[in-house]
Design a protein around this motif. Structure first.
Motif, mmCIF file in Angstrom:
data_model
loop_
_atom_site.group_PDB
_atom_site.id
_atom_site.type_symbol
_atom_site.label_atom_id
_atom_site.label_comp_id
_atom_site.label_asym_id
_atom_site.label_seq_id
_atom_site.Cartn_x
_atom_site.Cartn_y
_atom_site.Cartn_z
ATOM 1 N N UNK A 56 49.024 73.657 6.220
ATOM 2 C CA UNK A 56 50.173 72.842 6.591
ATOM 3 C C UNK A 56 51.153 72.685 5.426
ATOM 4 N N UNK A 57 50.626 72.673 4.222
ATOM 5 C CA UNK A 57 51.472 72.454 3.041
ATOM 6 C C UNK A 57 52.475 73.573 2.841
ATOM 7 N N UNK A 58 52.159 74.765 3.353
ATOM 8 C CA UNK A 58 53.056 75.906 3.180
ATOM 9 C C UNK A 58 54.316 75.796 4.043
ATOM 10 N N UNK A 59 54.264 74.955 5.066
ATOM 11 C CA UNK A 59 55.392 74.821 5.983
ATOM 12 C C UNK A 59 56.385 73.770 5.480
ATOM 13 N N UNK A 60 57.612 73.881 5.958
ATOM 14 C CA UNK A 60 58.620 72.875 5.632
ATOM 15 C C UNK A 60 58.521 71.729 6.627
ATOM 16 N N UNK A 61 58.385 70.528 6.108
ATOM 17 C CA UNK A 61 58.284 69.350 6.959
ATOM 18 C C UNK A 61 59.312 68.306 6.522
ATOM 19 N N UNK A 62 59.851 67.621 7.505
ATOM 20 C CA UNK A 62 60.705 66.487 7.196
ATOM 21 C C UNK A 62 59.807 65.301 6.882
ATOM 22 N N UNK A 63 59.975 64.704 5.713
ATOM 23 C CA UNK A 63 59.082 63.642 5.280
ATOM 24 C C UNK A 63 59.701 62.260 5.495
ATOM 25 N N UNK A 64 58.865 61.338 5.954
ATOM 26 C CA UNK A 64 59.244 59.933 6.076
ATOM 27 C C UNK A 64 58.314 59.118 5.190
ATOM 28 N N UNK A 65 58.893 58.357 4.285
ATOM 29 C CA UNK A 65 58.096 57.454 3.458
ATOM 30 C C UNK A 65 57.898 56.152 4.239
ATOM 31 N N UNK A 66 56.651 55.872 4.614
ATOM 32 C CA UNK A 66 56.375 54.677 5.424
ATOM 33 C C UNK A 66 56.279 53.415 4.563
ATOM 34 N N UNK A 67 56.381 53.571 3.243
ATOM 35 C CA UNK A 67 56.502 52.437 2.321
ATOM 36 C C UNK A 67 55.420 51.379 2.537
ATOM 37 N N UNK A 68 54.192 51.852 2.710
ATOM 38 C CA UNK A 68 53.072 50.930 2.806
ATOM 39 C C UNK A 68 52.942 50.219 4.134
ATOM 40 N N UNK A 69 53.544 50.765 5.184
ATOM 41 C CA UNK A 69 53.472 50.129 6.505
ATOM 42 C C UNK A 69 52.089 50.306 7.139
ATOM 43 N N UNK A 70 51.831 49.471 8.135
ATOM 44 C CA UNK A 70 50.666 49.614 9.005
ATOM 45 C C UNK A 70 51.084 50.470 10.195
ATOM 46 N N UNK A 71 50.248 51.422 10.569
ATOM 47 C CA UNK A 71 50.555 52.307 11.691
ATOM 48 C C UNK A 71 49.413 52.255 12.702
ATOM 49 N N UNK A 72 49.762 52.173 13.974
ATOM 50 C CA UNK A 72 48.782 52.137 15.054
ATOM 51 C C UNK A 72 49.362 52.822 16.292
ATOM 52 N N UNK A 73 48.552 53.074 17.308
ATOM 53 C CA UNK A 73 49.074 53.750 18.500
ATOM 54 C C UNK A 73 50.161 52.933 19.192
ATOM 55 N N UNK A 74 51.089 53.629 19.817
ATOM 56 C CA UNK A 74 52.092 52.952 20.618
ATOM 57 C C UNK A 74 51.438 52.146 21.729
ATOM 58 N N UNK A 75 51.996 50.982 22.029
ATOM 59 C CA UNK A 75 51.440 50.145 23.090
ATOM 60 C C UNK A 75 51.752 50.756 24.458
ATOM 61 N N UNK A 76 50.831 50.578 25.364
ATOM 62 C CA UNK A 76 50.957 51.114 26.719
ATOM 63 C C UNK A 76 51.100 49.938 27.675
#
Length: 411
Positions: A56-76
């Motif tokens: 994956x590292x060989x590919x170009x990716x757009x990066x987002x710095x989440x700045x220490x956020x908490x991440x969880x699944x979207x609510x349904x």
């Protein structure tokens, strides 16, 4: 080009809850890890971990710095009546002064009142109002929204409502046909109306691919159990999934029918006894709890704690509608679940993700963050332990739906 979310302080994937099929949830099932990254490719989760693998590292990716956020699944959000016109504020006052829901309905109020406004609204007006409501759900972290018809109660306008659902943008939407919501004035018996729905409406909904689910309101004074079972069997013959508004005001046999037919969910379930609790726990029926409706109607709350302890799978939703739950506030729902139904915070989080995904038969697509599943995420500066704690707070969540940012409070 993919998207790489970096610098995630705390990640809750809920993989453990999904592996347990949403049953007997404890904190461990939130599958919490720290200092993580998520790679998204073609709207799916491609990788989760600490160090990006070489392939994956060989590919170009757009990066987002989440700045220490908490991440969880979207609510349904698995139970709403989001497409409607008008309001029923006057009826709220009547109920508050002691008039029952059934008495209001018998006088032409309730669902029939909303029916008149909805029939008289154009498709464009319904879409415009509905989109505002969807946007509000998204701002709270909802990435999938179920939307029921049932406020038109005739062929032409029920199809119009379902068409409006198809035109909503942003969140993933799941349409449910709820023509069997109340008896319209054109019919004298519930049985004759159900026959009409079976013979005329369901085939059209199927032909036009406007919904893949069918719901019915089994309740004393509304649709009787035996005729509803016949109707739902017809829906199953046509290829629809079925679900039931069950045992909300009286013990009317809705839960029993849901189990018998293998329904996706039984919703409300206020009046069930130990017998139904044990049977639901052994079944694949998801028990959808709607505590904001119980708050507005000033009724008791369903036995969520007992269902969970027995091994049933539980989901939560707003039941957003103009009459008995005119709120879209997820925090209110979660808070009531914790205060009134004695659910733990991990149980609430699992109910609004994994459990709700099962209620929509989308457990293989949404509800948990795993490789191959849809990149539907909620990113928040909050510690996860402060979720579903404070009502009325301004949303600070960033929301990704299918890998694209759908809401950012800073923009």
């Amino acid at each position: 080009m993919g998207i790489l979310l970096k610098n995630i302080s705390t990640l809750l994937t809920l993989q453990g809850a999904r592996e347990k099929h949403g049953r007997h949830i404890v904190e461990e099932d939130l599958s919490i890890s720290h200092k993580q990254s998520i790679l998204i490719e073609k709207d799916k989760i491609a990788w989760i971990g600490n160090k990006l693998p070489k392939e994956f590292a060989k590919k170009n990716h757009k990066e987002f710095d989440m700045k220490g956020m908490t991440v969880l699944p979207g609510f349904v959000e698995c139970h709403t009546h989001l497409i409607f016109a008008g309001d029923r504020a006057a009826e709220f006052e009547m109920r508050n002064q002691g008039v029952s829901y059934q008495e209001i309905a018998a006088k032409g109020g309730g669902i029939l009142s909303t029916m008149k406004h909805t029939r008289g609204s154009s498709l464009n007006d319904l879409v415009k109002q509905g989109q505002k409501r969807v946007n509000h759900f998204i701002s709270q972290g909802v990435t999938t929204v179920e939307v029921k018809s049932g406020y038109a109660l005739n062929l032409k306008d029920e199809l119009k409502v379902l068409q409006a659902v198809q035109k909503l943008e942003g969140a993933r939407t799941v349409a449910t046909f709820l023509g069997a919501h109340a008896l319209p004035p054109e019919f004298s018996t519930y049985e004759s109306y159900l026959d009409f729905l079976s013979e005329k409406v369901l085939p059209e909904v199927k032909k036009k691919k406007l919904a893949r689910r069918v719901d019915v309101f089994i309740e004393k004074g509304f649709f009787p159990k035996e005729a509803s079972e016949k109707y739902l069997r017809r829906a199953q013959e046509l290829g629809f999934d079925v679900l039931i508004h069950a045992d909300q005001m009286t013990l009317s046999g809705g839960a029993d029918t849901a189990i018998k037919l293998g329904a996706l969910s039984g919703d409300h379930l206020l009046q069930i006894t130990d017998k139904e609790i044990k049977a639901l726990a052994k079944s694949e029926v998801t028990c959808v709890m709607l505590p904001s409706a119980d708050l507005y109607t000033r009724t008791k709350y369903p036995p969520a704690k007992e269902l969970i302890e027995a091994g049933a799978r539980v989901a939560l939703a707003t039941d957003f509608n103009p009459g008995t739950s005119p709120t879209q506030d997820l925090n209110l729902v979660g808070l009531l679940a914790r205060l009134e139904m004695k659910m733990s915070l991990p149980q609430v989080l699992a109910a609004y993700t994994v459990g709700a995904a099962y209620a929509l038969n989308l457990q293989n697509e949404v509800g948990s963050l795993e490789v191959g599943k849809s990149a539907d995420l909620v990113c928040t500066p909050q510690d996860w332990r402060t979720l579903f704690y404070s009502v009325g707070e301004a949303s600070e969540k960033q929301v990704f739906i299918r890998g694209k940012k759908a809401f950012d409070p800073l923009k």
